[in-house]
Design a protein around this motif. Structure first.
Motif, PDB file in Angstrom:
ATOM      1  N   GLU A  98       0.814  -1.211   0.000  1.00 25.41           N
ATOM      2  CA  GLU A  98       0.000   0.000   0.000  1.00 25.41           C
ATOM      3  C   GLU A  98       0.850   1.265   0.000  1.00 25.41           C
ATOM      4  O   GLU A  98       0.431   2.307  -0.514  1.00 25.41           O
ATOM      5  N   LYS A  99       2.056   1.181   0.557  1.00 31.13           N
ATOM      6  CA  LYS A  99       2.956   2.333   0.538  1.00 31.13           C
ATOM      7  C   LYS A  99       3.352   2.686  -0.896  1.00 31.13           C
ATOM      8  O   LYS A  99       3.482   3.862  -1.248  1.00 31.13           O
ATOM      9  N   ALA A 100       3.524   1.648  -1.714  1.00 31.16           N
ATOM     10  CA  ALA A 100       3.915   1.866  -3.106  1.00 31.16           C
ATOM     11  C   ALA A 100       2.720   2.238  -3.979  1.00 31.16           C
ATOM     12  O   ALA A 100       2.862   2.973  -4.963  1.00 31.16           O
ATOM     13  N   GLU A 101       1.529   1.712  -3.646  1.00 34.66           N
ATOM     14  CA  GLU A 101       0.319   2.001  -4.427  1.00 34.66           C
ATOM     15  C   GLU A 101      -0.814   2.419  -3.485  1.00 34.66           C
ATOM     16  O   GLU A 101      -1.779   1.671  -3.292  1.00 34.66           O
ATOM     17  N   PRO A 102      -0.725   3.595  -2.892  1.00 33.47           N
ATOM     18  CA  PRO A 102      -1.730   4.022  -1.900  1.00 33.47           C
ATOM     19  C   PRO A 102      -3.135   4.191  -2.475  1.00 33.47           C
ATOM     20  O   PRO A 102      -4.111   4.159  -1.728  1.00 33.47           O
ATOM     21  N   LYS A 103      -3.248   4.360  -3.788  1.00 36.45           N
ATOM     22  CA  LYS A 103      -4.564   4.558  -4.397  1.00 36.45           C
ATOM     23  C   LYS A 103      -5.116   3.290  -5.041  1.00 36.45           C
ATOM     24  O   LYS A 103      -6.151   3.321  -5.705  1.00 36.45           O
ATOM     25  N   GLY A 104      -4.432   2.180  -4.853  1.00 36.44           N
ATOM     26  CA  GLY A 104      -4.880   0.933  -5.465  1.00 36.44           C
ATOM     27  C   GLY A 104      -5.927   0.222  -4.620  1.00 36.44           C
ATOM     28  O   GLY A 104      -5.665  -0.113  -3.458  1.00 36.44           O
ATOM     29  N   PRO A 105      -7.109  -0.018  -5.134  1.00 26.33           N
ATOM     30  CA  PRO A 105      -8.172  -0.684  -4.362  1.00 26.33           C
ATOM     31  C   PRO A 105      -7.948  -2.179  -4.185  1.00 26.33           C
ATOM     32  O   PRO A 105      -8.611  -2.821  -3.379  1.00 26.33           O
ATOM     33  N   TRP A 106      -7.016  -2.755  -4.949  1.00 21.38           N
ATOM     34  CA  TRP A 106      -6.799  -4.201  -4.912  1.00 21.38           C
ATOM     35  C   TRP A 106      -6.171  -4.647  -3.606  1.00 21.38           C
ATOM     36  O   TRP A 106      -6.529  -5.701  -3.074  1.00 21.38           O
ATOM     37  N   PHE A 107      -5.263  -3.861  -3.044  1.00 22.10           N
ATOM     38  CA  PHE A 107      -4.662  -4.280  -1.779  1.00 22.10           C
ATOM     39  C   PHE A 107      -5.633  -4.098  -0.618  1.00 22.10           C
ATOM     40  O   PHE A 107      -5.580  -4.832   0.371  1.00 22.10           O
ATOM     41  N   ASP A 164     -13.165   2.193 -11.270  1.00 20.84           N
ATOM     42  CA  ASP A 164     -12.858   0.771 -11.423  1.00 20.84           C
ATOM     43  C   ASP A 164     -14.031  -0.048 -10.892  1.00 20.84           C
ATOM     44  O   ASP A 164     -14.099  -0.399  -9.711  1.00 20.84           O
ATOM     45  N   ASP A 165     -14.980  -0.340 -11.773  1.00 22.70           N
ATOM     46  CA  ASP A 165     -16.200  -1.036 -11.372  1.00 22.70           C
ATOM     47  C   ASP A 165     -15.925  -2.430 -10.820  1.00 22.70           C
ATOM     48  O   ASP A 165     -16.638  -2.906  -9.924  1.00 22.70           O
ATOM     49  N   GLU A 166     -14.913  -3.085 -11.371  1.00 26.75           N
ATOM     50  CA  GLU A 166     -14.618  -4.447 -10.922  1.00 26.75           C
ATOM     51  C   GLU A 166     -14.248  -4.462  -9.439  1.00 26.75           C
ATOM     52  O   GLU A 166     -14.748  -5.290  -8.667  1.00 26.75           O
TER      53      GLU A 166
END
Length: 284
Positions: free
Chosen positions: A224-233, A266-268
């Motif tokens: 999450e530190k590397a991708e703070p806006k990623g909903p997957w983590f 990101d609807d998925e």
């Protein structure tokens, strides 16, 4: 030198002409088409080549393929199956290699055979003494007819899979397994030492195989530190927390995931995080 160049050009033209001639030759399709399927399994692959006969209004098992007789498990050449690494076939250890796949159909019981002679035409030269594995399975009655003989992989995980034989109104399931966990875990540990850490795959593997979930949560935090806006983590964090019984934490993580997914359209991942949220809410 000039003569050599001319000879080379003539040779090239001859090859091109032969290829063109071969491509223009009339072709007739086989009555039973050939198919090759390849399935990733564990750290390796399974590939299978077979010919696919059709029912054509005939009685198949107990008819054109009599009960109690060795069958090539298809048409034309015997079906072949290749394992790139050791696997368990119905609980039997089978070394990496290529084998012919024979079966003996029966009304209530089938015999499945792996034979070390891979290249055979039909079952005409089959020898039982060359069998590597032989085991019994019960056939399954299908509700819908399968006109074309089909072999397919189903229910594939990192550790298990089923190989289905389907034709007419009959199906046979062959259970496959692999035990690569120790090697996969060692590979994850080694890759985590490098600059490109496989957080997503490692988290997923630990979650699906009931390994150290606290360790997986540490990876989630680092990812999450590397991708703070990623909903997957956020999704995987929610899933892990729910699996640990931390419903409150799972709900919070899923809500964060939904918020991030909506922000990026990101609807998925809106749907996937919502699924976890629904599960955590229902279980409260």
């Amino acid at each position: 030198m000039k003569k050599r160049i001319i000879n080379v050009m003539v040779a090239i033209l001859c090859v091109c002409a032969l290829n063109s001639y071969a491509q223009q030759q009339p072709r007739i399709p086989e009555a039973s088409s050939t198919q090759t399927i390849i399935q990733d399994f564990g750290l390796g692959k399974i590939s299978l080549t077979y010919s696919r006969p059709n029912v054509k209004g005939r009685k198949i098992f107990g008819g054109i393929q009599p009960y109690g007789e060795v069958w090539r498990t298809g048409a034309n050449a015997a079906t072949t199956i290749t394992f790139s690494e050791e696997v368990l076939v119905a609980g039997n250890k089978v070394a990496a290699g290529t084998y012919s796949l024979f079966t003996i159909p029966g009304a209530t019981e089938w015999t499945v055979i792996l034979n070390k002679t891979a290249k055979q035409w039909g079952a005409y030269t089959y020898k039982q003494e060359d069998d590597v594995v032989r085991f019994k399975v019960a056939p399954i009655k299908l509700q819908e007819k399968r006109e074309t003989f089909t072999i397919a992989f189903a229910n594939v995980t990192t550790k298990t899979a089923e190989l289905y034989l389907l034709w007419d109104y009959t199906a046979v399931a062959i259970k496959l397994a692999t035990n690569d966990d120790a090697q996969i875990t060692a590979n994850i540990d080694e890759l985590m030492k490098g600059p490109k850490k496989p957080y997503f795959n490692a988290i997923q593997y630990y979650y699906e195989n009931d390994k150290d979930l606290n360790k997986a949560l540490v990876w989630v935090a680092e990812a999450e530190k590397a991708e703070p806006k990623g909903p997957w983590f956020k999704l995987w964090k929610a899933r892990i927390l729910l699996k640990q019984g931390n419903k409150k934490g799972a709900i919070a993580a899923a809500n964060e995931g939904i918020k991030l997914a909506k922000a990026s359209n990101d609807d998925e991942y809106v749907r996937l995080n919502q699924n976890v949220l629904d599960q955590a809410t229902e279980e409260k």
